[in-house]
Enzyme design. Structure first.
Site, PDB file in Angstrom:
ATOM      1  N   GLY A   9       1.022  -1.116   0.068  1.00 57.99           N
ATOM      2  CA  GLY A   9      -0.130  -0.199  -0.031  1.00 57.99           C
ATOM      3  C   GLY A   9       1.039   1.292  -0.058  1.00 57.99           C
ATOM      4  N   LEU A  10       1.060   1.704  -1.065  1.00 57.65           N
ATOM      5  CA  LEU A  10       2.175   2.682  -1.369  1.00 57.65           C
ATOM      6  C   LEU A  10       1.534   4.013  -1.832  1.00 57.65           C
ATOM      7  CD1 LEU A  10       4.994   0.647  -2.688  1.00 57.65           C
ATOM      8  CD2 LEU A  10       4.598   1.416  -0.341  1.00 57.65           C
ATOM      9  N   ALA A  11       0.465   4.264  -1.347  1.00 54.56           N
ATOM     10  CA  ALA A  11      -0.258   5.633  -1.480  1.00 54.56           C
ATOM     11  C   ALA A  11       0.890   6.749  -0.575  1.00 54.56           C
ATOM     12  CB  ALA A  11      -1.755   5.759  -1.217  1.00 54.56           C
ATOM     13  N   SER A 128      -0.174   8.875  13.909  1.00 56.50           N
ATOM     14  CA  SER A 128      -0.590  10.511  13.786  1.00 56.50           C
ATOM     15  C   SER A 128       0.528  11.076  13.436  1.00 56.50           C
ATOM     16  CB  SER A 128      -0.826  10.886  15.056  1.00 56.50           C
ATOM     17  OG  SER A 128      -1.199  12.193  15.022  1.00 56.50           O
ATOM     18  N   ASN A 186      -7.656  11.458  18.019  1.00 55.85           N
ATOM     19  CA  ASN A 186      -8.268  12.387  17.200  1.00 55.85           C
ATOM     20  C   ASN A 186      -9.504  12.776  17.416  1.00 55.85           C
ATOM     21  OD1 ASN A 186      -6.281  11.061  15.479  1.00 55.85           O
ATOM     22  ND2 ASN A 186      -7.812  10.481  13.688  1.00 55.85           N
TER      23      ASN A 186
HETATM   24  N1  LIG Z   1      -2.244   8.950  10.013  1.00 59.54           N
HETATM   25  C1  LIG Z   1      -2.464   9.845   9.254  1.00 59.54           C
HETATM   26  O1  LIG Z   1      -2.221  11.004   9.488  1.00 59.54           O
HETATM   27  C2  LIG Z   1      -3.181   9.475   8.132  1.00 59.54           C
HETATM   28  C3  LIG Z   1      -3.310  10.352   7.133  1.00 59.54           C
HETATM   29  C4  LIG Z   1      -3.960  10.132   6.082  1.00 59.54           C
HETATM   30  C5  LIG Z   1      -4.268   8.733   5.795  1.00 59.54           C
HETATM   31  N2  LIG Z   1      -4.302   7.999   6.823  1.00 59.54           N
HETATM   32  C6  LIG Z   1      -4.703   6.450   6.885  1.00 59.54           C
HETATM   33  O2  LIG Z   1      -3.622   5.849   6.229  1.00 59.54           O
HETATM   34  C7  LIG Z   1      -4.342   4.711   5.565  1.00 59.54           C
HETATM   35  C8  LIG Z   1      -3.589   4.815   3.901  1.00 59.54           C
HETATM   36  O3  LIG Z   1      -3.870   6.072   3.494  1.00 59.54           O
HETATM   37  P1  LIG Z   1      -3.251   6.900   2.117  1.00 59.54           P
HETATM   38  O4  LIG Z   1      -4.120   8.139   1.983  1.00 59.54           O
HETATM   39  O5  LIG Z   1      -1.905   6.753   2.115  1.00 59.54           O
HETATM   40  O6  LIG Z   1      -4.191   5.788   1.128  1.00 59.54           O
HETATM   41  P2  LIG Z   1      -5.536   5.546   0.745  1.00 59.54           P
HETATM   42  O7  LIG Z   1      -5.904   6.612  -0.324  1.00 59.54           O
HETATM   43  O8  LIG Z   1      -6.544   5.432   1.892  1.00 59.54           O
HETATM   44  O9  LIG Z   1      -5.754   4.200  -0.038  1.00 59.54           O
HETATM   45  C9  LIG Z   1      -5.036   4.011  -1.134  1.00 59.54           C
HETATM   46  C10 LIG Z   1      -4.000   2.695  -1.235  1.00 59.54           C
HETATM   47  O10 LIG Z   1      -4.764   1.582  -0.906  1.00 59.54           O
HETATM   48  C11 LIG Z   1      -4.674   0.615  -1.936  1.00 59.54           C
HETATM   49  N3  LIG Z   1      -5.934  -0.189  -2.140  1.00 59.54           N
HETATM   50  C12 LIG Z   1      -7.135   0.201  -2.004  1.00 59.54           C
HETATM   51  N4  LIG Z   1      -8.056  -0.741  -2.097  1.00 59.54           N
HETATM   52  C13 LIG Z   1      -7.127  -1.827  -1.977  1.00 59.54           C
HETATM   53  C14 LIG Z   1      -7.559  -3.486  -2.179  1.00 59.54           C
HETATM   54  N5  LIG Z   1      -8.833  -3.856  -2.387  1.00 59.54           N
HETATM   55  N6  LIG Z   1      -6.514  -4.089  -2.009  1.00 59.54           N
HETATM   56  C15 LIG Z   1      -5.180  -3.746  -2.064  1.00 59.54           C
HETATM   57  N7  LIG Z   1      -4.793  -2.537  -2.005  1.00 59.54           N
HETATM   58  C16 LIG Z   1      -5.835  -1.694  -2.122  1.00 59.54           C
HETATM   59  C17 LIG Z   1      -4.594   1.477  -3.064  1.00 59.54           C
HETATM   60  O11 LIG Z   1      -3.748   0.498  -4.152  1.00 59.54           O
HETATM   61  P3  LIG Z   1      -3.718   1.264  -5.565  1.00 59.54           P
HETATM   62  O12 LIG Z   1      -2.648   2.096  -5.774  1.00 59.54           O
HETATM   63  O13 LIG Z   1      -3.441  -0.304  -6.502  1.00 59.54           O
HETATM   64  O14 LIG Z   1      -5.237   1.676  -5.831  1.00 59.54           O
HETATM   65  C18 LIG Z   1      -3.417   2.457  -2.376  1.00 59.54           C
HETATM   66  O15 LIG Z   1      -1.949   1.801  -2.264  1.00 59.54           O
HETATM   67  C19 LIG Z   1      -5.626   4.843   5.415  1.00 59.54           C
HETATM   68  O16 LIG Z   1      -6.237   4.133   6.528  1.00 59.54           O
HETATM   69  C20 LIG Z   1      -5.778   6.242   5.927  1.00 59.54           C
HETATM   70  O17 LIG Z   1      -6.929   6.378   6.666  1.00 59.54           O
HETATM   71  C21 LIG Z   1      -3.599   8.144   7.991  1.00 59.54           C
END
Ligand SMILES: NC(=O)c1ccc[n+]([C@@H]2O[C@H](COP(=O)([O-])OP(=O)(O)OC[C@H]3O[C@@H](n4cnc5c(N)ncnc54)[C@H](OP(=O)(O)O)[C@@H]3O)[C@@H](O)[C@H]2O)c1
Length: 492
Positions: A9-11, A128, A186
């Site tokens: 998961g490399l978003a 966080s 949060n």
């Molecule tokens: N702690 C914080 O401050 C903070 C901030 C932002 C987010 N978060 C949390 O961190 C997590 C990741 O956030 P993010 O913004 O980086 O990403 P995201 O937008 O929540 O998710 C996108 C990622 O998930 C993958 N994905 C989605 N559905 C999938 C599936 N069914 N199987 C495999 N991979 C799948 C996507 O792959 P593809 O590239 O192939 O689509 C992509 O790598 C989330 O839980 C979010 O709530 C935390």
């Protein structure tokens, strides 16, 4: 060469955490459902450390040293379950699956139990600090089995923020404890932002102080006991001028606050646990109300104000008013922390977690959004960090106050702020400026310290219409009055 950890998961969040591990000297295996993100990460940041890009989850697992540590950072919800289901058959007993996303703690509890049955460790960790924190050092709240922390903790502590040398990472408690604590973080963050908003509204609507001048006020408040990241960035946002219109940016932003759900989860959990977290819940409701644009537009035309005239304070009075607002903000903020921590105590009893409030406060001192000087004081009020959760020496958690407001330093600080706090709430009410958290926090404070509450009447009413019974203050037992009979009292 095998990798120390794999990230799938490399978003933005996963990529930044992967880079953070690599920058700290760990070899990181990379995977993403669609290959493009993996390639982009290696192309743009491959020189920051040692990465092993992989095409499939099988390849990711094959490239990991034992015990395998796989960190999942995909979209919260079903995608996390989907990835876990794919991973489990590839793993061996003792391997660790980590979910660092914003998962609900009940999901984490369910997943932990399911993987424990297969001798796998499942660790839900609250992270966080947003994108920037993930890259440079977030606050990290790991749950899961304590033994998993031996193999995982050192890596997490290395990539976490550090406060005066202490990592903002320590084992929190079993199963969903880490995600629960992150959720409450949060919730407190919502309240923190709302009290800042209420202060801004009062300074402007009653004090007549424009955003540019308020920026200076918030900047000066950042040298007081309010010193925090959120106060610091409030000065930045209030001082920012919109390039297109020349107006303060805050005047061109639509006044409807968004939310992603963790504040709502906190409010729901507070209700489930019977935890009086009114200040946190009010901050969630305030966002909801702000977003009801149609009904607000109608209300502006239909509903009377009924306010008396509240003259804007002038000169010296203005400085006194600003200080009053600062004290009201501080006291309300303390109450929201007290409520959040009290909720953690209730959750610990409900879920069998041994949560150490001093340790939890210590993790929030840096890296996270609510980081504030206050958290160091809170940590000390709860006896410091629990050393069994952290390798560094510290003090034990004995003699902790049963409510944050009972800690001598905070009891005295609130006592000193009280006259100002009451004046500010009274002024806001007279002026028709909504202050849901300032006022609800004050009501919580007064509710706690009140000798007799009208709950006695509530009990009488419940007994009248539903024979729900009541207890008497003067003797043991449970009683009912025969309201529709001769109104004599019987023992129930
Ligand atoms: N702690 C914080 O401050 C903070 C901030 C932002 C987010 N978060 C949390 O961190 C997590 C990741 O956030 P993010 O913004 O980086 O990403 P995201 O937008 O929540 O998710 C996108 C990622 O998930 C993958 N994905 C989605 N559905 C999938 C599936 N069914 N199987 C495999 N991979 C799948 C996507 O792959 P593809 O590239 O192939 O689509 C992509 O790598 C989330 O839980 C979010 O709530 C935390």
């Amino acid at each position: 060469m095998k990798a120390d950890i794999g990230v799938t998961g490399l978003a933005v969040m996963g990529a930044n955490l992967a880079r953070n591990f690599a920058r700290n000297g760990y070899t990181v295996a990379l995977h993403n459902r669609s290959r493009a993100r993996t390639d982009a990460l290696v192309a743009e940041h491959g020189n920051e450390g040692t990465f092993i890009p992989t095409e499939t989850l099988t390849q990711l697992v094959e490239n990991l040293a034992v015990p395998r540590r796989v960190l999942i950072m995909v979209k919260a919800g079903q995608p996390v379950d989907d990835v876990i289901d794919q991973l489990v058959p590839m793993l061996a007993p003792g391997d660790i699956v980590i979910d660092a996303g914003n998962s609900h703690y009940e999901d984490t509890r369910r997943r932990e139990a399911a993987l424990a049955a297969k001798d796998l460790h499942f660790v839900g960790i609250g992270v966080s600090g947003g994108e920037e924190g993930a890259l440079n050092g977030p606050a990290i709240m790991p749950g899961g089995p304590k033994e998993s922390y031996e193999a995982l903790g050192p890596l997490l502590e290395d990539i976490s923020a550090h406060y005066e040398g202490d990592p903002c990472c320590a084992w929190i408690g079993t199963d969903g404890a880490g995600h629960f604590v992150k959720m409450v973080h949060n919730g407190i963050e919502y309240a923190d932002m709302q009290v800042i908003g209420e202060a801004y509204d009062l300074l402007r609507s009653v004090g007549g102080i424009e955003p540019a001048d308020q920026a200076g006020i918030f900047r000066s408040w950042n040298s007081t006991d309010l010193a925090s990241y959120l106060i610091e960035i409030t000065a930045e946002v209030l001082g920012h001028v919109d390039a297109q219109t020349g107006k303060p940016l805050v005047d061109v932003i639509v006044d409807q606050a968004g939310q992603k759900g963790t504040g709502r989860w906190t409010a729901i959990s507070g209700l489930d646990l019977g935890s009086p977290i009114g200040a946190i819940a009010e901050s969630v409701f305030a966002r909801s109300l702000s977003s009801q644009s149609e009904i607000r537009a109608t209300a502006q035309q239909m509903l009377a104000a009924g306010t008396g005239s509240v003259p804007a304070p002038q000169d010296a009075d203005r400085d006194a008013f600003v200080e009053d607002v600062r004290l009201a903000l501080y006291a309300s903020k303390l109450v929201s922390y007290a409520q959040g921590l009290d909720m953690l105590t209730a959750a610990a009893a409900e879920y069998g977690w041994s949560l150490d409030l001093g340790t939890i406060a210590s993790l929030w001192r840096d890296g996270c959004i609510i980081r504030a000087d206050l958290l160091d004081v809170i940590m000390k009020a709860f006896g410091g960090r629990d050393t069994s959760r952290h390798p560094e020496p510290g003090t034990t958690a004995e003699g902790q106050p049963s409510n944050l407001l009972f800690a001598p330093e905070f009891r005295d600080a609130i006592a000193a702020a009280l006259p100002a706090w009451r004046r500010v709430v009274a002024t806001a009410v007279a002026a028709g400026v909504p202050v849901p958290v300032f006022s609800s926090a004050l009501s919580y404070y007064d509710g706690l310290r009140r000798d007799r509450l009208p709950a006695a009447l509530t009990q009488g009413l419940r007994d009248y219409f539903g024979a729900h019974t009541y207890r008497r203050a003067d003797r043991e037992g449970t009683f009912h009055t025969l309201w529709s009979g001769d109104r004599s009292e019987i023992e129930a």
